[in-house]
Motif scaffolding. Sequence first.
Motif, mmCIF file in Angstrom:
data_model
loop_
_atom_site.group_PDB
_atom_site.id
_atom_site.type_symbol
_atom_site.label_atom_id
_atom_site.label_comp_id
_atom_site.label_asym_id
_atom_site.label_seq_id
_atom_site.Cartn_x
_atom_site.Cartn_y
_atom_site.Cartn_z
ATOM 1 N N SER A 1 0.847 -1.196 0.000
ATOM 2 C CA SER A 1 0.000 0.000 0.000
ATOM 3 C C SER A 1 0.881 1.244 0.000
ATOM 4 C CB SER A 1 -0.889 0.014 1.240
ATOM 5 O OG SER A 1 -1.699 -1.133 1.267
ATOM 6 N N SER A 2 0.407 2.292 -0.634
ATOM 7 C CA SER A 2 1.158 3.545 -0.710
ATOM 8 C C SER A 2 0.573 4.556 0.260
ATOM 9 C CB SER A 2 1.076 4.128 -2.117
ATOM 10 O OG SER A 2 1.626 3.228 -3.039
ATOM 11 N N CYS A 3 1.438 5.423 0.747
ATOM 12 C CA CYS A 3 0.987 6.498 1.620
ATOM 13 C C CYS A 3 1.932 7.671 1.446
ATOM 14 C CB CYS A 3 0.969 6.032 3.074
ATOM 15 S SG CYS A 3 0.312 7.268 4.220
ATOM 16 N N VAL A 4 1.366 8.885 1.419
ATOM 17 C CA VAL A 4 2.142 10.120 1.315
ATOM 18 C C VAL A 4 1.685 11.028 2.455
ATOM 19 C CG1 VAL A 4 2.708 12.118 -0.107
ATOM 20 C CG2 VAL A 4 2.242 9.926 -1.196
ATOM 21 N N LEU A 5 2.653 11.612 3.158
ATOM 22 C CA LEU A 5 2.362 12.533 4.244
ATOM 23 C C LEU A 5 3.063 13.861 3.992
ATOM 24 C CD1 LEU A 5 1.431 13.333 7.154
ATOM 25 C CD2 LEU A 5 3.529 12.232 7.988
ATOM 26 N N ASN A 6 2.309 14.939 4.029
ATOM 27 C CA ASN A 6 2.878 16.273 3.968
ATOM 28 C C ASN A 6 3.149 16.675 5.412
ATOM 29 O OD1 ASN A 6 3.120 19.152 4.099
ATOM 30 N ND2 ASN A 6 2.253 19.277 2.045
ATOM 31 N N THR A 7 4.429 16.732 5.792
ATOM 32 C CA THR A 7 4.786 16.971 7.188
ATOM 33 C C THR A 7 4.515 18.401 7.644
ATOM 34 O OG1 THR A 7 7.088 17.421 6.591
ATOM 35 C CG2 THR A 7 6.525 15.153 7.192
ATOM 36 N N THR A 8 4.313 19.304 6.723
ATOM 37 C CA THR A 8 4.020 20.696 7.076
ATOM 38 C C THR A 8 2.541 20.891 7.398
ATOM 39 O OG1 THR A 8 5.810 21.478 5.670
ATOM 40 C CG2 THR A 8 4.159 23.093 6.294
ATOM 41 N N THR A 9 1.670 20.297 6.582
ATOM 42 C CA THR A 9 0.229 20.505 6.731
ATOM 43 C C THR A 9 -0.486 19.366 7.448
ATOM 44 O OG1 THR A 9 -0.272 19.431 4.626
ATOM 45 C CG2 THR A 9 0.183 21.826 4.583
ATOM 46 N N GLY A 10 0.139 18.199 7.545
ATOM 47 C CA GLY A 10 -0.513 17.024 8.125
ATOM 48 C C GLY A 10 -1.426 16.311 7.152
ATOM 49 N N GLU A 11 -1.460 16.782 5.894
ATOM 50 C CA GLU A 11 -2.286 16.101 4.888
ATOM 51 C C GLU A 11 -1.697 14.716 4.628
ATOM 52 O OE1 GLU A 11 -4.010 19.083 1.684
ATOM 53 O OE2 GLU A 11 -1.871 19.440 2.053
ATOM 54 N N ILE A 12 -2.588 13.754 4.455
ATOM 55 C CA ILE A 12 -2.159 12.376 4.239
ATOM 56 C C ILE A 12 -3.059 11.738 3.188
ATOM 57 C CG2 ILE A 12 -3.565 11.526 6.181
ATOM 58 C CD1 ILE A 12 -1.198 9.529 6.723
ATOM 59 N N ALA A 13 -2.471 10.912 2.339
ATOM 60 C CA ALA A 13 -3.233 10.181 1.321
ATOM 61 C C ALA A 13 -2.670 8.776 1.229
ATOM 62 C CB ALA A 13 -3.141 10.880 -0.031
ATOM 63 N N SER A 14 -3.551 7.831 1.006
ATOM 64 C CA SER A 14 -3.133 6.433 0.917
ATOM 65 C C SER A 14 -3.913 5.736 -0.187
ATOM 66 C CB SER A 14 -3.383 5.737 2.260
ATOM 67 O OG SER A 14 -2.967 4.400 2.213
ATOM 68 N N LEU A 15 -3.283 4.718 -0.750
ATOM 69 C CA LEU A 15 -3.901 3.939 -1.824
ATOM 70 C C LEU A 15 -3.536 2.475 -1.648
ATOM 71 C CD1 LEU A 15 -4.344 4.600 -5.458
ATOM 72 C CD2 LEU A 15 -2.800 2.746 -4.904
ATOM 73 N N ALA A 16 -4.527 1.604 -1.801
ATOM 74 C CA ALA A 16 -4.292 0.160 -1.760
ATOM 75 C C ALA A 16 -5.013 -0.478 -2.941
ATOM 76 C CB ALA A 16 -4.804 -0.443 -0.459
ATOM 77 N N LEU A 17 -4.289 -1.276 -3.698
ATOM 78 C CA LEU A 17 -4.922 -2.034 -4.770
ATOM 79 C C LEU A 17 -5.607 -3.251 -4.155
ATOM 80 C CD1 LEU A 17 -2.163 -1.822 -7.515
ATOM 81 C CD2 LEU A 17 -4.262 -0.471 -7.307
ATOM 82 N N MET A 18 -6.855 -3.456 -4.517
ATOM 83 C CA MET A 18 -7.645 -4.519 -3.907
ATOM 84 C C MET A 18 -7.089 -5.907 -4.216
ATOM 85 S SD MET A 18 -9.447 -2.503 -2.297
ATOM 86 C CE MET A 18 -10.324 -3.691 -1.339
ATOM 87 N N LYS A 19 -6.536 -6.075 -5.395
ATOM 88 C CA LYS A 19 -5.968 -7.383 -5.746
ATOM 89 C C LYS A 19 -4.649 -7.649 -5.020
ATOM 90 C CE LYS A 19 -8.315 -8.188 -10.071
ATOM 91 N NZ LYS A 19 -8.221 -8.494 -11.500
ATOM 92 N N GLY A 20 -4.175 -6.685 -4.238
ATOM 93 C CA GLY A 20 -2.953 -6.865 -3.455
ATOM 94 C C GLY A 20 -3.188 -7.556 -2.123
ATOM 95 N N PHE A 21 -4.447 -7.768 -1.731
ATOM 96 C CA PHE A 21 -4.738 -8.434 -0.464
ATOM 97 C C PHE A 21 -4.561 -9.940 -0.619
ATOM 98 C CE2 PHE A 21 -6.726 -4.382 0.377
ATOM 99 C CZ PHE A 21 -6.376 -4.172 1.696
ATOM 100 N N ARG A 22 -3.831 -10.525 0.319
ATOM 101 C CA ARG A 22 -3.544 -11.962 0.292
ATOM 102 C C ARG A 22 -4.208 -12.651 1.480
ATOM 103 N NH1 ARG A 22 -3.118 -11.114 -4.188
ATOM 104 N NH2 ARG A 22 -1.238 -10.542 -5.258
ATOM 105 N N PHE A 23 -4.888 -13.746 1.168
ATOM 106 C CA PHE A 23 -5.568 -14.567 2.167
ATOM 107 C C PHE A 23 -4.805 -15.875 2.336
ATOM 108 C CE2 PHE A 23 -8.755 -11.732 0.614
ATOM 109 C CZ PHE A 23 -9.754 -11.635 1.563
ATOM 110 N N LYS A 24 -5.031 -16.573 3.436
ATOM 111 C CA LYS A 24 -4.430 -17.900 3.635
ATOM 112 C C LYS A 24 -5.041 -18.919 2.671
ATOM 113 C CE LYS A 24 -3.325 -17.398 8.518
ATOM 114 N NZ LYS A 24 -3.637 -17.833 9.889
ATOM 115 N N ILE A 25 -6.308 -18.707 2.340
ATOM 116 C CA ILE A 25 -7.030 -19.645 1.475
ATOM 117 C C ILE A 25 -7.306 -18.965 0.134
ATOM 118 C CG2 ILE A 25 -9.157 -20.993 1.220
ATOM 119 C CD1 ILE A 25 -9.245 -21.089 4.324
ATOM 120 N N ALA A 26 -6.801 -19.558 -0.933
ATOM 121 C CA ALA A 26 -6.914 -18.967 -2.271
ATOM 122 C C ALA A 26 -8.373 -18.738 -2.685
ATOM 123 C CB ALA A 26 -6.206 -19.847 -3.295
ATOM 124 N N LEU A 27 -9.254 -19.634 -2.313
ATOM 125 C CA LEU A 27 -10.661 -19.487 -2.686
ATOM 126 C C LEU A 27 -11.277 -18.239 -2.035
ATOM 127 C CD1 LEU A 27 -12.987 -20.656 -4.314
ATOM 128 C CD2 LEU A 27 -13.584 -22.074 -2.338
#
Length: 178
Positions: free
Chosen positions: A47-73
């Motif tokens: 997952s990606s995250c960017v923080l502007n340390t001056t303003t406290g603005e934060i943004a994050s992105l996660a691709l849904m197909k990047g989530f991994r489960f123990k069970i493939a099904l």
Amino acid sequence: MKKIYLLLFLSFGYTQAQEKLITKSGKITFEASVPSFEEVKATNESSSCVLNTTTGEIASLALMKGFRFKIALMEEHFNENYVESDKYPKATFKGVIEKFNLTVLDKNGKDFIIKGKLELHGKSKDISIPAKIKKTDKGIEIVSDFSVNADDFAIEIPSVVSKKVSKKVNIKLEFILK
């Protein structure tokens, strides 16, 4: 993918590079398990995250197909039936860390509230989450535990499995920004 990262950076406007910290290897874990049934848990470690340390603005992105489960099904059902990853490929968050001040951070960490808009499955919701933020040898660490409701994002849980999958989804974020 590069376009998505570019959009994250542009969403902050034009600021100096020193004011931004970033990670492309943030860890997001979610769990929608119900006691006495199979664990419904997945982790995304890109997952990606960017923080502007001056303003406290934060943004994050996660691709849904990047989530991994123990069970493939489970992973297949998650992508095809629940979050519909082909139609809604990402989850994004854009917000601000309230009263953020980089100079007060230390190795013990400080508690903050992050407020913003979470977009998932084509739906947006304003959320407010607690976070522990601290300085480490590796960078600025942000850790947060919070919950969202699947109904808020129009994620339907079929009646066949409704007793096995919780609508309350617990989420843990672990980001180290440099």
